[in-house]
Design a protein around this motif. Structure first.
Motif, PDB file in Angstrom:
ATOM      1  N   GLU A 166     -17.063   4.823  13.253  1.00 38.13           N
ATOM      2  CA  GLU A 166     -17.213   4.115  12.252  1.00 38.13           C
ATOM      3  C   GLU A 166     -16.903   4.638  10.781  1.00 38.13           C
ATOM      4  O   GLU A 166     -17.077   4.211   9.926  1.00 38.13           O
ATOM      5  CB  GLU A 166     -18.862   3.428  12.105  1.00 38.13           C
ATOM      6  N   LYS A 167     -16.446   6.038  11.004  1.00 42.39           N
ATOM      7  CA  LYS A 167     -16.008   6.778   9.951  1.00 42.39           C
ATOM      8  C   LYS A 167     -17.417   7.172   8.951  1.00 42.39           C
ATOM      9  O   LYS A 167     -16.999   7.390   7.686  1.00 42.39           O
ATOM     10  CB  LYS A 167     -14.818   6.135   9.048  1.00 42.39           C
ATOM     11  N   ASN A 168     -18.381   6.987   9.493  1.00 46.78           N
ATOM     12  CA  ASN A 168     -19.510   7.543   8.592  1.00 46.78           C
ATOM     13  C   ASN A 168     -19.710   8.991   8.917  1.00 46.78           C
ATOM     14  O   ASN A 168     -20.777   9.120   9.868  1.00 46.78           O
ATOM     15  CB  ASN A 168     -20.808   6.638   9.011  1.00 46.78           C
ATOM     16  N   TYR A 169     -18.925   9.642   8.436  1.00 40.96           N
ATOM     17  CA  TYR A 169     -18.940  11.056   8.582  1.00 40.96           C
ATOM     18  C   TYR A 169     -20.273  11.834   8.376  1.00 40.96           C
ATOM     19  O   TYR A 169     -20.833  12.754   9.015  1.00 40.96           O
ATOM     20  CB  TYR A 169     -17.670  11.807   8.302  1.00 40.96           C
ATOM     21  N   LYS A 170     -20.911  11.543   7.285  1.00 44.72           N
ATOM     22  CA  LYS A 170     -21.972  12.260   6.719  1.00 44.72           C
ATOM     23  C   LYS A 170     -23.086  12.144   7.836  1.00 44.72           C
ATOM     24  O   LYS A 170     -23.749  12.899   7.985  1.00 44.72           O
ATOM     25  CB  LYS A 170     -22.562  11.830   5.528  1.00 44.72           C
ATOM     26  N   LYS A 171     -23.474  10.694   8.386  1.00 45.56           N
ATOM     27  CA  LYS A 171     -24.154  10.499   9.381  1.00 45.56           C
ATOM     28  C   LYS A 171     -24.273  11.163  10.690  1.00 45.56           C
ATOM     29  O   LYS A 171     -24.951  11.553  11.533  1.00 45.56           O
ATOM     30  CB  LYS A 171     -24.587   8.932   9.539  1.00 45.56           C
ATOM     31  N   ALA A 172     -22.909  11.450  10.964  1.00 45.20           N
ATOM     32  CA  ALA A 172     -22.207  11.827  12.334  1.00 45.20           C
ATOM     33  C   ALA A 172     -22.823  13.429  12.236  1.00 45.20           C
ATOM     34  O   ALA A 172     -23.218  13.760  13.187  1.00 45.20           O
ATOM     35  CB  ALA A 172     -20.783  12.020  12.192  1.00 45.20           C
ATOM     36  N   VAL A 173     -22.576  14.193  10.963  1.00 48.39           N
ATOM     37  CA  VAL A 173     -22.864  15.438  10.893  1.00 48.39           C
ATOM     38  C   VAL A 173     -24.161  15.666  11.250  1.00 48.39           C
ATOM     39  O   VAL A 173     -24.898  16.512  11.741  1.00 48.39           O
ATOM     40  CB  VAL A 173     -22.366  15.924   9.585  1.00 48.39           C
ATOM     41  N   VAL A 174     -25.304  14.625  10.506  1.00 50.77           N
ATOM     42  CA  VAL A 174     -26.701  14.774  10.612  1.00 50.77           C
ATOM     43  C   VAL A 174     -27.010  14.514  12.144  1.00 50.77           C
ATOM     44  O   VAL A 174     -27.928  15.413  12.748  1.00 50.77           O
ATOM     45  CB  VAL A 174     -27.343  13.611   9.624  1.00 50.77           C
ATOM     46  N   SER A 175     -26.296  13.868  13.041  1.00 50.25           N
ATOM     47  CA  SER A 175     -26.623  13.470  14.267  1.00 50.25           C
ATOM     48  C   SER A 175     -26.408  14.641  14.979  1.00 50.25           C
ATOM     49  O   SER A 175     -27.151  15.220  16.011  1.00 50.25           O
ATOM     50  CB  SER A 175     -25.762  12.283  14.691  1.00 50.25           C
ATOM     51  N   TYR A 176     -25.023  15.286  14.840  1.00 54.69           N
ATOM     52  CA  TYR A 176     -24.774  16.410  15.646  1.00 54.69           C
ATOM     53  C   TYR A 176     -25.635  17.490  15.275  1.00 54.69           C
ATOM     54  O   TYR A 176     -26.008  18.568  16.086  1.00 54.69           O
ATOM     55  CB  TYR A 176     -23.240  16.970  15.308  1.00 54.69           C
ATOM     56  N   THR A 177     -26.245  17.558  14.288  1.00 55.44           N
ATOM     57  CA  THR A 177     -27.166  18.726  13.721  1.00 55.44           C
ATOM     58  C   THR A 177     -28.192  18.641  14.329  1.00 55.44           C
ATOM     59  O   THR A 177     -28.685  19.594  15.088  1.00 55.44           O
ATOM     60  CB  THR A 177     -27.326  18.723  12.364  1.00 55.44           C
ATOM     61  N   GLU A 178     -28.966  17.502  14.493  1.00 53.83           N
ATOM     62  CA  GLU A 178     -30.171  17.110  15.314  1.00 53.83           C
ATOM     63  C   GLU A 178     -29.854  17.676  16.676  1.00 53.83           C
ATOM     64  O   GLU A 178     -30.843  17.989  17.390  1.00 53.83           O
ATOM     65  CB  GLU A 178     -30.582  15.688  15.198  1.00 53.83           C
ATOM     66  N   GLY A 179     -28.886  17.408  17.339  1.00 51.79           N
ATOM     67  CA  GLY A 179     -28.561  17.714  18.748  1.00 51.79           C
ATOM     68  C   GLY A 179     -28.603  19.179  18.906  1.00 51.79           C
ATOM     69  O   GLY A 179     -29.187  19.547  19.711  1.00 51.79           O
ATOM     70  N   LEU A 180     -27.964  19.945  18.043  1.00 56.55           N
ATOM     71  CA  LEU A 180     -27.769  21.361  18.069  1.00 56.55           C
ATOM     72  C   LEU A 180     -29.378  21.959  17.829  1.00 56.55           C
ATOM     73  O   LEU A 180     -29.638  23.119  18.439  1.00 56.55           O
ATOM     74  CB  LEU A 180     -26.876  21.988  16.871  1.00 56.55           C
TER      75      LEU A 180
END
Length: 396
Positions: free
Chosen positions: A91-105
């Motif tokens: 969806e090109k919502n890169y800020k939220k993508a970063v948050v999700s990947y960070t939560e996964g890590l």
């Protein structure tokens, strides 16, 4: 035989259904609104709401609580966050993508492959946000877990391109091409970096040659000024620095800095040495009676003052000279002693070099200055009278 009576608890439902008989349902889906209505149902939503309000979307909140149940294993949670991040990325919502990947890590799962994907995906999101150094940190972390991970290598090379670190781009591309020799993106990135590095090296060489040429010209300029025994005014703070830096060979640099940073330096009007070894100075003619001035950007040192006066006050007198008295034959020229404030009378037939080489003349702020007065005028007499209490000397 009479039918058995319906259970009492069914009576209410029958009555509820009975009220719809003969009525047409108006709120059903139709070809105009079915997509909009489907998008309100959690099972069919294409995109989650920006802010999840449990009261407004209770079904969605319930699904989310199931998905992110902390009772799940770290691997399951990390995978869920990865999938969520991937959806945001699409969806090109890169800020939220970063948050999700960070939560996964943060789940610190033991699945190395999953952790590598989370790092490389977060790097991609950071890259599109313009956070190249953060993206680079992530691909470096991914390669620590899996050194030959091709996506991490490609994304690292992309980051180095943006950071203009072309030698690192080439190094990373070479490592990647050892793994996959025909990887098109790495081949293209390496070629681009090699070209840019050559351009950068050429620009550095040109800048060094330009700086060397400038330094040689500056040294020649300073030597010419010193040979003519022309003195340059230096502010007290620079003079004190020179006494401290003289042993370090910095005195000449500060003199040149004072000379070439004059009031008109921004327009390129500074003293310069021509190919014949002659100096050209930016000279100010000051007319204190009218608070006016003239500026000659390149006054040849061997040109006489009278030659310029005949042009400036020839057929067309300046508009501020309402009394028409500034004629070449009526003018007297002076320079002021910076130390005593005394005046030195200058013969108009003198050249600029003769004046600047006078023992009492000091060039201030890179611009020689000459005071112009009308001989015999009341202003001239008053001006000289004020100065005569200090000193009045003829230049000879």
């Amino acid at each position: 035989m009479a039918s058995a009576a319906a259970p009492a608890e069914d009576d209410g439902m029958d009555q509820f259904i009975e009220q719809f008989k003969g009525k047409k349902y108006k709120d059903g889906f139709n070809e105009d609104n079915w997509e909009e209505e489907f998008d309100k149902i959690p099972m069919f939503m294409k995109k989650a709401p920006e802010e999840l309000d449990p009261m407004e979307h209770p079904q969605l909140a319930c699904i989310q609580s199931i998905l992110y149940d902390e009772d799940q294993s770290p691997e399951e949670l990390a995978k869920t966050y990865k999938n969520e991040g991937n959806q945001y990325f699409k969806e090109k919502n890169y800020k939220k993508a970063v948050v999700s990947y960070t939560e996964g890590l943060k789940r610190k799962c033991t699945d190395v492959e999953l952790s590598v994907i989370l790092y490389t995906n977060r790097a991609a999101a950071q890259f599109y946000l313009g956070n190249n150094r953060s993206a680079l940190s992530d691909v470096i972390a991914a390669r620590k877990l899996k050194p030959n991970h091709l996506k991490a290598i490609i994304r690292g090379a992309l980051c180095y391109i943006e950071l203009k670190n072309y030698s690192s781009v080439i190094a990373w591309c070479d490592e990647g091409l050892q793994i996959e020799p025909k990887e098109k993106q790495l081949i293209e990135l390496r070629a681009k970096a090699d070209k840019q590095m050559r351009v950068e090296e050429r620009n550095i060489r040109k800048a060094k040659l330009k700086e060397k040429k400038k330094r040689v010209q500056a040294e020649a300029l300073l030597k010419a000024i010193q040979e003519r025994k022309i003195k340059l005014f230096q502010p007290p703070e620079l003079s004190s620095q020179n006494s401290d830096d003289e042993d370090d060979g910095k005195e000449d640099n500060s003199i040149l800095k004072t000379l070439l940073n004059g009031v008109n330096a921004e327009n390129g009007h500074v003293v310069h040495l021509d190919e014949n070894g002659s100096l050209h100075w930016p000279v100010l003619f000051l007319y204190p009676e009218y608070e006016q001035m003239d500026f000659i950007s390149a006054f040849h040192e061997d040109t006489r003052f009278t030659d310029h006066l005949s042009v400036m006050f020839g057929e067309n007198l300046p508009p501020w000279d309402t009394e028409k008295k500034y004629e070449p034959d009526n003018l007297e020229l002076y320079f002021e002693d910076e130390q005593t404030g005394g005046l030195f009378l200058v013969d108009p037939v003198y050249t600029l070099r003769q004046v600047l080489s006078h023992p009492r003349y000091v060039v201030k702020a890179g611009n020689p200055r000459i005071i112009v007065l009308v001989r015999g005028s009341s202003f001239c007499e008053d001006f000289i009278r004020k100065k005569s209490s200090r000193n009045l000397t003829h230049l000879n």
